[in-house]
Enzyme design. Structure first.
Site, PDB file in Angstrom:
ATOM      1  N   ASN A 138       0.731  -1.013  -0.033  1.00  0.00           N
ATOM      2  CA  ASN A 138       0.073   0.061  -0.080  1.00  0.00           C
ATOM      3  C   ASN A 138       1.069   1.255   0.111  1.00  0.00           C
ATOM      4  O   ASN A 138       0.489   2.050  -0.549  1.00  0.00           O
ATOM      5  CB  ASN A 138      -0.899  -0.181   1.077  1.00  0.00           C
ATOM      6  CG  ASN A 138      -2.090   1.005   1.150  1.00  0.00           C
ATOM      7  OD1 ASN A 138      -1.544   2.172   1.362  1.00  0.00           O
ATOM      8  ND2 ASN A 138      -3.105   0.680   0.750  1.00  0.00           N
ATOM      9  N   ASN A 141      -0.761   1.183   6.777  1.00  0.00           N
ATOM     10  CA  ASN A 141      -1.204   2.195   5.824  1.00  0.00           C
ATOM     11  C   ASN A 141      -0.053   2.863   5.606  1.00  0.00           C
ATOM     12  O   ASN A 141       1.086   2.117   5.276  1.00  0.00           O
ATOM     13  CB  ASN A 141      -2.428   2.714   5.975  1.00  0.00           C
ATOM     14  CG  ASN A 141      -2.911   3.094   4.611  1.00  0.00           C
ATOM     15  OD1 ASN A 141      -2.307   3.782   3.667  1.00  0.00           O
ATOM     16  ND2 ASN A 141      -4.200   2.412   4.223  1.00  0.00           N
ATOM     17  N   ASP A 178      -4.374   7.851   6.649  1.00  0.00           N
ATOM     18  CA  ASP A 178      -3.973   7.061   5.749  1.00  0.00           C
ATOM     19  C   ASP A 178      -2.529   7.373   5.581  1.00  0.00           C
ATOM     20  O   ASP A 178      -1.633   6.927   6.099  1.00  0.00           O
ATOM     21  CB  ASP A 178      -4.793   7.421   4.483  1.00  0.00           C
ATOM     22  CG  ASP A 178      -4.967   6.542   3.273  1.00  0.00           C
ATOM     23  OD1 ASP A 178      -4.028   6.024   2.971  1.00  0.00           O
ATOM     24  OD2 ASP A 178      -5.898   6.635   2.494  1.00  0.00           O
TER      25      ASP A 178
END
Length: 283
Positions: free
Chosen positions: A102, A160, A214
């Site tokens: 990611n 993340n 995030d």
């Protein structure tokens, strides 16, 4: 008066992974759900940079200025060479495929650190639906010098974004497990001491609200710029909130760039934004 948030372009379905190219005065960023990548510069504006990206998400630069990318589609880490060719560096550990890498950072020793949540395999929107072969969401360290791969941290449920402290003694990791585990999941930044190619025991650094963390980035002074539901929250190196940049779309990630390194480039849903951080940070 606070700095003006400038909308640079809105070409994406889900904009992510901005990386500043200092030699080109440009930003490359992903459109994960659009399965493509864009390039923006002051002189040329925005144009399609890669029309098929293997559902690339996070991006960074290695020490030679090559783009290192997290590909959901091929479930691995790739490198864009100076001639434009793309090589897949690593896609498995112990013969098992990763979930969907990611976000990624490169340490000064050349090692590549990345997170591996399942978001690219839970449906076909950001990759290809598939069963996990790992049965876990870990943080990895890959060394291209000897092609070795190791689990750096295993206590994050949904890791993340990630970034090193300026002295690289610590690695910060965003855990957004509250999305999948509303009752007991995390929405926080965690901090881990770096021990060669693995991490020591992590601890809570800052709670992120509204929403969850995030992607994020860190400046030379250790200040952290972290995404949230409606903006970017700025913390100092001790975890104290300094300020917040309001953004009219859900923020996914951000990176510092510009000639003086004081321009924050923000990916948020469909768009790329820019704002100067000089008035937020004193000293």
């Amino acid at each position: 008066m606070k700095p003006y948030l400038e909308l640079l372009c809105s070409p994406a379905i889900w904009a992510e992974g901005p990386v500043w190219l200092p030699t080109e005065d440009a930003v490359i960023f992903s459109d994960v759900k659009g399965n493509r990548m864009f390039r923006w510069s002051e002189n040329d504006g925005v144009h399609l940079w890669r029309k098929y990206s293997h559902f690339t998400n996070g991006n960074t630069l290695d020490r030679e200025g090559r783009i290192i990318s997290c590909e959901h589609g091929r479930r691995g880490i790739s490198r864009t060479e100076k001639d434009g060719s793309v090589n897949l560096l690593v896609e498995k550990i112990d013969g098992k495929r990763f979930n969907s890498p990611n976000d990624v950072v490169v340490r000064s020793d050349g090692t590549i650190w990345f997170t591996d949540p399942p978001y690219g395999i839970i449906n076909d929107n950001e990759g290809y639906k598939s069963e996990s072969q790992i049965i876990g969401c870990y943080v990895y360290c890959y060394d291209p010098a000897d092609n070795s791969i190791s689990i750096a941290a295993s206590d994050t449920q949904r890791p993340n974004g990630l970034a090193f402290s300026p002295d690289e003694k610590y690695l910060y990791i965003a855990d957004m497990s509250i999305v999948d585990f509303p009752k007991n999941g995390r929405h926080e930044l965690r901090i881990y001491p770096v021990r060669d190619k693995v991490l020591g025991i992590g601890k809570h650094f800052a709670t992120i609200s509204p929403g969850f963390p995030d992607g994020f980035c860190i400046d030379k002074s250790g200040n952290i710029y972290c995404s949230c539901e409606n903006g970017v929250i700025i913390f100092d190196k001790f975890g104290t909130k300094i300020d917040k940049i309001e953004v009219p779309e859900r923020v996914s990630n951000c990176t510092l760039g510009g000639i003086n390194g004081d321009q924050l480039y923000i990916t948020a849903t469909t768009s790329l934004y820019r704002i100067s951080v000089t008035q937020f940070i004193k000293g």
